[in-house]
Scaffold this motif. Structure first.
Motif, PDB file in Angstrom:
ATOM      1  N   LYS A  46       7.864  -9.416   4.402  1.00  0.00           N
ATOM      2  CA  LYS A  46       9.309  -9.180   4.413  1.00  0.00           C
ATOM      3  C   LYS A  46       9.694  -8.059   3.456  1.00  0.00           C
ATOM      4  O   LYS A  46      10.586  -7.255   3.752  1.00  0.00           O
ATOM      5  CB  LYS A  46      10.042 -10.465   4.039  1.00  0.00           C
ATOM      6  CG  LYS A  46      11.556 -10.333   4.036  1.00  0.00           C
ATOM      7  CD  LYS A  46      12.205 -11.652   3.659  1.00  0.00           C
ATOM      8  CE  LYS A  46      13.721 -11.518   3.600  1.00  0.00           C
ATOM      9  NZ  LYS A  46      14.364 -12.803   3.200  1.00  0.00           N
ATOM     10  N   ASP A  47       9.035  -8.002   2.313  1.00  0.00           N
ATOM     11  CA  ASP A  47       9.362  -7.020   1.286  1.00  0.00           C
ATOM     12  C   ASP A  47       8.127  -6.206   0.926  1.00  0.00           C
ATOM     13  O   ASP A  47       7.004  -6.564   1.281  1.00  0.00           O
ATOM     14  CB  ASP A  47       9.899  -7.718   0.030  1.00  0.00           C
ATOM     15  CG  ASP A  47      11.159  -8.514   0.318  1.00  0.00           C
ATOM     16  OD1 ASP A  47      12.109  -7.939   0.881  1.00  0.00           O
ATOM     17  OD2 ASP A  47      11.169  -9.719  -0.013  1.00  0.00           O
ATOM     18  N   LYS A  48       8.323  -5.130   0.181  1.00  0.00           N
ATOM     19  CA  LYS A  48       7.187  -4.298  -0.222  1.00  0.00           C
ATOM     20  C   LYS A  48       6.322  -5.041  -1.222  1.00  0.00           C
ATOM     21  O   LYS A  48       6.787  -5.900  -1.981  1.00  0.00           O
ATOM     22  CB  LYS A  48       7.673  -2.972  -0.808  1.00  0.00           C
ATOM     23  CG  LYS A  48       8.233  -3.043  -2.214  1.00  0.00           C
ATOM     24  CD  LYS A  48       8.397  -1.652  -2.803  1.00  0.00           C
ATOM     25  CE  LYS A  48       8.921  -1.738  -4.240  1.00  0.00           C
ATOM     26  NZ  LYS A  48       8.909  -0.440  -4.915  1.00  0.00           N
ATOM     27  N   LEU A  49       5.038  -4.704  -1.210  1.00  0.00           N
ATOM     28  CA  LEU A  49       4.065  -5.274  -2.133  1.00  0.00           C
ATOM     29  C   LEU A  49       3.307  -4.120  -2.775  1.00  0.00           C
ATOM     30  O   LEU A  49       2.900  -3.193  -2.081  1.00  0.00           O
ATOM     31  CB  LEU A  49       3.074  -6.187  -1.386  1.00  0.00           C
ATOM     32  CG  LEU A  49       3.681  -7.353  -0.597  1.00  0.00           C
ATOM     33  CD1 LEU A  49       2.613  -8.013   0.259  1.00  0.00           C
ATOM     34  CD2 LEU A  49       4.311  -8.370  -1.538  1.00  0.00           C
ATOM     35  N   ASP A  50       3.103  -4.184  -4.074  1.00  0.00           N
ATOM     36  CA  ASP A  50       2.473  -3.077  -4.779  1.00  0.00           C
ATOM     37  C   ASP A  50       0.985  -3.291  -5.029  1.00  0.00           C
ATOM     38  O   ASP A  50       0.371  -2.567  -5.808  1.00  0.00           O
ATOM     39  CB  ASP A  50       3.212  -2.806  -6.096  1.00  0.00           C
ATOM     40  CG  ASP A  50       4.575  -2.167  -5.852  1.00  0.00           C
ATOM     41  OD1 ASP A  50       4.683  -1.357  -4.906  1.00  0.00           O
ATOM     42  OD2 ASP A  50       5.526  -2.492  -6.579  1.00  0.00           O
ATOM     43  N   HIS A  51       0.397  -4.269  -4.364  1.00  0.00           N
ATOM     44  CA  HIS A  51      -1.052  -4.415  -4.379  1.00  0.00           C
ATOM     45  C   HIS A  51      -1.572  -4.155  -2.966  1.00  0.00           C
ATOM     46  O   HIS A  51      -0.789  -4.080  -2.017  1.00  0.00           O
ATOM     47  CB  HIS A  51      -1.454  -5.809  -4.882  1.00  0.00           C
ATOM     48  CG  HIS A  51      -0.926  -6.929  -4.039  1.00  0.00           C
ATOM     49  ND1 HIS A  51       0.233  -7.611  -4.324  1.00  0.00           N
ATOM     50  CD2 HIS A  51      -1.405  -7.475  -2.885  1.00  0.00           C
ATOM     51  CE1 HIS A  51       0.449  -8.518  -3.402  1.00  0.00           C
ATOM     52  NE2 HIS A  51      -0.529  -8.457  -2.501  1.00  0.00           N
ATOM     53  N   PRO A  52      -2.872  -4.008  -2.762  1.00  0.00           N
ATOM     54  CA  PRO A  52      -3.401  -3.579  -1.461  1.00  0.00           C
ATOM     55  C   PRO A  52      -3.290  -4.659  -0.380  1.00  0.00           C
ATOM     56  O   PRO A  52      -3.647  -5.820  -0.607  1.00  0.00           O
ATOM     57  CB  PRO A  52      -4.870  -3.270  -1.765  1.00  0.00           C
ATOM     58  CG  PRO A  52      -4.949  -3.107  -3.247  1.00  0.00           C
ATOM     59  CD  PRO A  52      -3.926  -4.034  -3.800  1.00  0.00           C
ATOM     60  N   TRP A  53      -2.829  -4.236   0.781  1.00  0.00           N
ATOM     61  CA  TRP A  53      -2.752  -5.150   1.924  1.00  0.00           C
ATOM     62  C   TRP A  53      -2.770  -4.340   3.217  1.00  0.00           C
ATOM     63  O   TRP A  53      -2.581  -3.122   3.207  1.00  0.00           O
ATOM     64  CB  TRP A  53      -1.513  -6.041   1.861  1.00  0.00           C
ATOM     65  CG  TRP A  53      -0.196  -5.322   1.876  1.00  0.00           C
ATOM     66  CD1 TRP A  53       0.459  -4.791   0.797  1.00  0.00           C
ATOM     67  CD2 TRP A  53       0.638  -5.048   3.013  1.00  0.00           C
ATOM     68  NE1 TRP A  53       1.647  -4.200   1.192  1.00  0.00           N
ATOM     69  CE2 TRP A  53       1.776  -4.346   2.556  1.00  0.00           C
ATOM     70  CE3 TRP A  53       0.527  -5.335   4.375  1.00  0.00           C
ATOM     71  CZ2 TRP A  53       2.794  -3.930   3.407  1.00  0.00           C
ATOM     72  CZ3 TRP A  53       1.549  -4.917   5.228  1.00  0.00           C
ATOM     73  CH2 TRP A  53       2.664  -4.226   4.735  1.00  0.00           C
ATOM     74  N   GLU A  54      -2.978  -5.078   4.304  1.00  0.00           N
ATOM     75  CA  GLU A  54      -3.131  -4.452   5.615  1.00  0.00           C
ATOM     76  C   GLU A  54      -2.594  -5.416   6.669  1.00  0.00           C
ATOM     77  O   GLU A  54      -2.988  -6.583   6.705  1.00  0.00           O
ATOM     78  CB  GLU A  54      -4.617  -4.179   5.847  1.00  0.00           C
ATOM     79  CG  GLU A  54      -5.085  -3.980   7.274  1.00  0.00           C
ATOM     80  CD  GLU A  54      -6.605  -4.081   7.350  1.00  0.00           C
ATOM     81  OE1 GLU A  54      -7.269  -3.040   7.176  1.00  0.00           O
ATOM     82  OE2 GLU A  54      -7.126  -5.213   7.555  1.00  0.00           O
ATOM     83  N   SER A  55      -1.677  -4.938   7.504  1.00  0.00           N
ATOM     84  CA  SER A  55      -1.248  -5.730   8.655  1.00  0.00           C
ATOM     85  C   SER A  55      -2.172  -5.437   9.825  1.00  0.00           C
ATOM     86  O   SER A  55      -2.316  -4.278  10.230  1.00  0.00           O
ATOM     87  CB  SER A  55       0.202  -5.393   9.046  1.00  0.00           C
ATOM     88  OG  SER A  55       1.133  -6.100   8.271  1.00  0.00           O
ATOM     89  N   CYS A  56      -2.818  -6.481  10.347  1.00  0.00           N
ATOM     90  CA  CYS A  56      -3.640  -6.297  11.541  1.00  0.00           C
ATOM     91  C   CYS A  56      -2.831  -6.786  12.745  1.00  0.00           C
ATOM     92  O   CYS A  56      -2.479  -7.966  12.830  1.00  0.00           O
ATOM     93  CB  CYS A  56      -4.986  -6.999  11.413  1.00  0.00           C
ATOM     94  SG  CYS A  56      -4.998  -8.590  10.578  1.00  0.00           S
TER      95      CYS A  56
END
Length: 481
Positions: A305-315
């Motif tokens: 829903k909101d920005k995240l400042d650690h690494p992530w990936e939407s598959c």
């Protein structure tokens, strides 16, 4: 190691088409905490990966032959929709018997890699083995593999090797997807017992020898991948229910099948140490098992829903399914672009799922959708690649997302309604350019006129651009604040 709590909930507007996985029982959710890695080589590769922003995940296996949801109909959970006219045992025999039919005579990894490059993608995740246990590489641990069927005599039967090589030639980072559960292995689903759900079907506390055999089997297969298949940048581990008991949270307990009271610990410290000895700095993505072996998070078919400042990936899938399904409906290029913009502005990367047909090729429709995304990225990629989040990442009223470049430049990306004409002006609130700053339209490189009106920025879209393009997915602008 610093841990970060993740409070953002998941938006559900991106979920896959109804009917493909109607109950979403196979969807991996997002971990609720993140732990930064301590290994300097891992941290360095992680930052390199964060610069790529856009990748392709390829699900391809036995499930492509009949064009059904990957692996899942093998297990009996309430959300599974399987043919009721066939017994469960007969269904398993039929499914696993597809190994005698899978003969992808037109296998064309160069086509896949070219389509990914034309789409503007920068990394690959290839399914070396899904939960059904069928191996898309020439493992020595089992005969249930692509090299032991009708395709086995083909000079490129060891398909994972040739997929990785084709994508490396396009200068992409390489990821190996590997399923921790293996429903074909007698050490995971023991034939002595029924196989009711996705979990190991025996008590590993009462049968430690069998579970240790499975742990060694898993270790050996991953060792083959990291030692025998060239440079691997990402070890992408699926099947988050295979995990130590102490990591089973209430969130995990709410999944489609209860985790056994014994847990299912496969000794990730040993696996990761071996993998990083063979491939220094390799990213390990032990999905949903937060801690030192989940180097980035992987929300599935959804965007935080909101920005995240650690690494992530939407598959997220290009169509409604991860693998090949005849007649699948694919998202438009504009929709993929809009998704990519949102994901990147929130600090993530987009891993787009594309499933090859049983003969080993992408359809022209898939290629065309990917090419449309690449054409936009060729002109506007500076606002996507190697960027990080802005303090204000979104203006909802104008549907404008913001990213920040390595030289502290601001990028404003205005998503336009698909199929509608380009407006003469666009505007957004916040992220005001510095007084007298030059603003450029990325797609042309030309300077554009703008003005500040209170807390709003009004930008005049060049008439020549409007004349050239009747519609456009998103307008990207660069400037200094």
């Amino acid at each position: 190691m610093k841990k970060i709590l993740v409070f953002g909930t998941l938006s559900i507007g991106i979920l896959c088409n109804a009917g493909i996985a109607s109950a979403q029982g196979n969807i991996h959710q997002q971990s609720t905490t993140y732990e930064w890695p301590s290994d300097p080589l891992v941290k360095e590769k992680l930052e390199t990966w964060r610069d790529q922003k856009f990748g392709m995940i390829i699900h391809w296996g036995l499930y492509a032959v009949p064009g059904i949801i990957e692996s899942w109909e093998l297990c009996s959970e309430s959300w599974i929709n399987r043919d009721s006219t066939i017994t469960y045992d007969d269904y398993k025999k039929w499914y696993w018997g597809l190994s005698k039919q899978f003969n992808p005579v037109n296998f064309n990894p160069e086509q896949w890699a070219q389509a990914a490059k034309d789409a503007g993608m920068r990394y690959l995740v290839f399914t070396t083995k899904h939960h059904d246990g069928f191996n898309m590489f020439d493992t020595k641990q089992t005969d249930f593999k692509i090299t032991n069927g009708p395709f086995g005599s083909n000079p490129r039967a060891n398909v994972a090797r040739y997929v990785f090589e084709a994508f490396r030639k396009q200068n992409m980072m390489i990821g190996a997807y590997y399923s921790k559960p293996d429903w074909h292995s007698e050490y995971y689903w023991w034939p002595r017992y029924a196989t009711a759900d996705r979990n190991v079907n025996y008590d590993i506390r009462k049968n430690p020898w069998r579970w240790n055999q499975y742990k060694q089997f898993t270790y050996n297969q991953i060792s083959e991948l990291v030692h025998d298949y060239g440079k691997i940048d990402i070890l992408w581990l699926d099947g988050g229910w295979v995990r130590p008991l102490e990591t089973v949270t209430d969130e995990v307990r709410a999944w489609g099948a209860a985790i056994p009271e014994s847990g299912q610990d496969i000794d990730m410290p040993r696996i990761a140490s071996m993998a990083r000895t063979a491939q220094p700095g390799i990213l390990v993505v032990d999905r949903t098992v937060h801690g030192p072996y989940e180097n980035y998070q992987t929300p599935e078919q959804s965007i935080p829903k909101d920005k995240l400042d650690h690494p992530w990936e939407s598959c997220i899938t290009l169509g409604g399914a991860w693998g090949y399904v005849a007649g699948d409906k694919f998202k438009s290029g504009t929709r993929v672009i809009h998704t990519l913009v949102e994901v990147v502005a929130k600090g993530g990367s987009l891993l787009l799922g594309v499933g090859p047909s049983p003969d080993g090729t992408f359809s022209q429709e898939q290629i065309d959708r990917l090419k449309a995304v690449g054409q936009w990225l060729q002109q506007n990629g500076a606002a996507i690649y190697s960027t990080r989040t802005a303090d204000q990442y979104y203006d909802q009223a104008s549907d404008t997302y913001f990213t920040t470049g390595k030289n502290k430049e601001t990028y404003a990306i205005v998503r336009l309604t698909e199929g509608k004409a380009i407006p003469a002006t666009v505007e957004w609130t916040g992220n005001i350019p510095a007084k007298g700053a030059t603003m450029k339209l990325l797609s042309t490189g030309a300077s554009v006129k703008w003005k500040k009106q209170g807390d709003k920025v009004i930008v005049y879209v060049p008439s020549a651009f409007i004349k050239k393009y009747s519609t456009y997915p998103a307008l990207a602008f660069s400037y200094q604040q």
